[in-house]
Design an enzyme around this catalytic site. Structure first.
Site, mmCIF file in Angstrom:
data_model
loop_
_atom_site.group_PDB
_atom_site.id
_atom_site.type_symbol
_atom_site.label_atom_id
_atom_site.label_comp_id
_atom_site.label_asym_id
_atom_site.label_seq_id
_atom_site.Cartn_x
_atom_site.Cartn_y
_atom_site.Cartn_z
ATOM 1 N N ASP A 25 67.345 48.589 26.798
ATOM 2 C CA ASP A 25 68.338 49.398 25.925
ATOM 3 C C ASP A 25 69.313 48.595 25.138
ATOM 4 O O ASP A 25 69.604 47.265 25.574
ATOM 5 C CB ASP A 25 69.016 50.026 27.072
ATOM 6 C CG ASP A 25 69.858 51.291 26.529
ATOM 7 O OD1 ASP A 25 69.662 51.573 25.287
ATOM 8 O OD2 ASP A 25 70.686 51.918 27.379
ATOM 9 N N ASN A 73 63.634 60.726 24.106
ATOM 10 C CA ASN A 73 63.891 59.912 22.735
ATOM 11 C C ASN A 73 63.432 60.875 21.624
ATOM 12 O O ASN A 73 64.028 60.468 20.528
ATOM 13 C CB ASN A 73 63.491 58.672 22.893
ATOM 14 C CG ASN A 73 64.028 57.756 23.741
ATOM 15 O OD1 ASN A 73 63.370 56.691 24.078
ATOM 16 N ND2 ASN A 73 65.305 58.060 23.925
HETATM 17 C C1 IPE Z 1 66.380 54.770 27.800
HETATM 18 O O1 IPE Z 1 67.418 54.468 26.940
HETATM 19 C C2 IPE Z 1 64.930 54.643 27.000
HETATM 20 C C3 IPE Z 1 64.440 53.419 26.492
HETATM 21 C C4 IPE Z 1 64.988 52.089 26.616
HETATM 22 C C5 IPE Z 1 63.093 53.360 25.843
HETATM 23 P P1 IPE Z 1 68.006 55.474 26.438
HETATM 24 O O2 IPE Z 1 69.025 54.727 25.178
HETATM 25 O O3 IPE Z 1 67.304 56.670 25.771
HETATM 26 O O4 IPE Z 1 68.965 56.053 27.560
HETATM 27 P P2 IPE Z 1 70.276 56.772 27.482
HETATM 28 O O5 IPE Z 1 70.057 58.027 26.646
HETATM 29 O O6 IPE Z 1 71.365 56.025 27.058
HETATM 30 O O7 IPE Z 1 70.339 57.571 28.926
HETATM 31 C C1 IPE Z 2 66.693 51.349 23.216
HETATM 32 O O1 IPE Z 2 67.735 51.031 22.358
HETATM 33 C C2 IPE Z 2 65.601 51.535 22.279
HETATM 34 C C3 IPE Z 2 64.969 52.892 22.633
HETATM 35 C C4 IPE Z 2 65.726 53.884 23.589
HETATM 36 C C5 IPE Z 2 64.079 53.422 21.816
HETATM 37 P P1 IPE Z 2 68.796 52.278 21.913
HETATM 38 O O2 IPE Z 2 68.162 52.727 20.452
HETATM 39 O O3 IPE Z 2 69.027 53.095 22.996
HETATM 40 O O4 IPE Z 2 69.899 51.418 21.614
HETATM 41 P P2 IPE Z 2 71.554 52.136 21.808
HETATM 42 O O5 IPE Z 2 71.479 52.604 23.297
HETATM 43 O O6 IPE Z 2 71.907 53.061 21.157
HETATM 44 O O7 IPE Z 2 72.478 50.758 21.690
HETATM 45 MG MG MG Z 3 70.207 53.597 24.466
#
Ligand code: IPE
Ligand code: IPE
Ligand code: MG
Length: 245
Positions: A25, A73
């Site tokens: 993340d 997502n």
């Molecule tokens: C979890 O991260 C999913 C992945 C890393 C693929 P998210 O960014 O989607 O999670 P939330 O929305 O912060 O809970």
């Molecule tokens: C994780 O990084 C990747 C996916 C969930 C696909 P994020 O895109 O969630 O990054 P933040 O949480 O917005 O920083």
């Molecule tokens: Mg995230």
């Protein structure tokens, strides 16, 4: 003294986790901090995934589950989703030679039927091409949600029993045996980067007794030394699995 027979790793303290799961993340925040588009964060995150796969092999981890894209997502902007899907496809094509060289086995967790056909075809091909390899197993959690996996497992049980005309009993082993990768041991250690203390639907069933390690670093900033710190943390954990010793 009770002997608990479970699918979990036999190690209760110290040593190396057999199976590590990573909630990768912080890509978006990494990009935002530099005034760049979120997609640049995903690009950088992919480079980190490559480095961490290599480091995990070097460190002797047997199973590595990477949370690539969750069932939630899809709520993101279409352009971001499209970008991530294209990256996944490129990763699968580009990395396959490297995976062959190191005899890494690629596997998938999640709902393949909900992915664009060209992506699910690449995932299937990568899994098929590496099926016989005995190196580390890299499990890509792609269109993955823990709730969704449990629902699909229950439906597989119901379908199978209905076909055989048997009465339906849904118990713990029936569900465990119908998850996406039933032969893979439960994760010993689940790492989440970018400082969030939540599961976000990752390995809900399998992670019942996983040790959690939260790193404040954003995923694109992660390096082998961060992974080593997580493994050092794990080595000091006393795992009890509900027991009292
Ligand atoms: C979890 O991260 C999913 C992945 C890393 C693929 P998210 O960014 O989607 O999670 P939330 O929305 O912060 O809970
Ligand atoms: C994780 O990084 C990747 C996916 C969930 C696909 P994020 O895109 O969630 O990054 P933040 O949480 O917005 O920083
Ligand atoms: Mg995230």
């Amino acid at each position: 003294m009770f002997i608990v027979i479970t699918k979990m790793s036999e190690k209760t303290k110290g040593g190396l986790p057999v199976h590590v799961g990573i909630i990768m993340d912080g890509n978006g925040r990494w990009a935002a901090r530099q005034g760049r588009p979120r997609t640049d964060g995903h690009l950088e995150g992919l480079k980190t995934a490559r480095k961490i796969v290599e480091a995990s092999v070097r460190l002797g981890i047997r199973y590595l589950t990477l949370y690539v894209f969750s069932t939630e997502n899809w709520k993101r902007a279409e352009s971001e989703v499209q970008f991530i899907m294209n990256l996944v496809k490129r990763y699968l094509v580009d990395e396959l030679n490297h995976y062959r060289k190191d005899r890494l086995r690629v596997r998938h967790a999640g709902d393949l039927s909900g992915l664009p056909a060209e992506i699910s075809a690449e995932v299937r091909k990568a899994c098929e091409d590496t099926r016989a390899f005995d190196g580390m197993q890299v499990i890509l959690a792609l269109n993955y949600g823990g709730r969704n996996e449990i629902i699909r497992a229950v439906n597989r049980i119901l379908d199978g029993k209905a076909l055989n005309g048997e009465s339906v009993i849904v118990n713990e082993s029936a569900i465990a045996n119908n998850l996406d990768n039933p032969d893979v041991p439960d994760p010993d250690l689940i790492i989440r980067t970018a400082g969030e203390f939540r599961t976000s639907n990752f390995l809900l069933w399998e992670g019942a007794y996983s040790e959690y390690y939260i790193s404040s670093e954003l995923w694109p900033d992660w390096t082998e030394s961060h992974l080593r710190a997580a493994l050092d943390f794990f080595a000091c954990r006393e795992r009890r699995f509900g027991g009292a010793e």
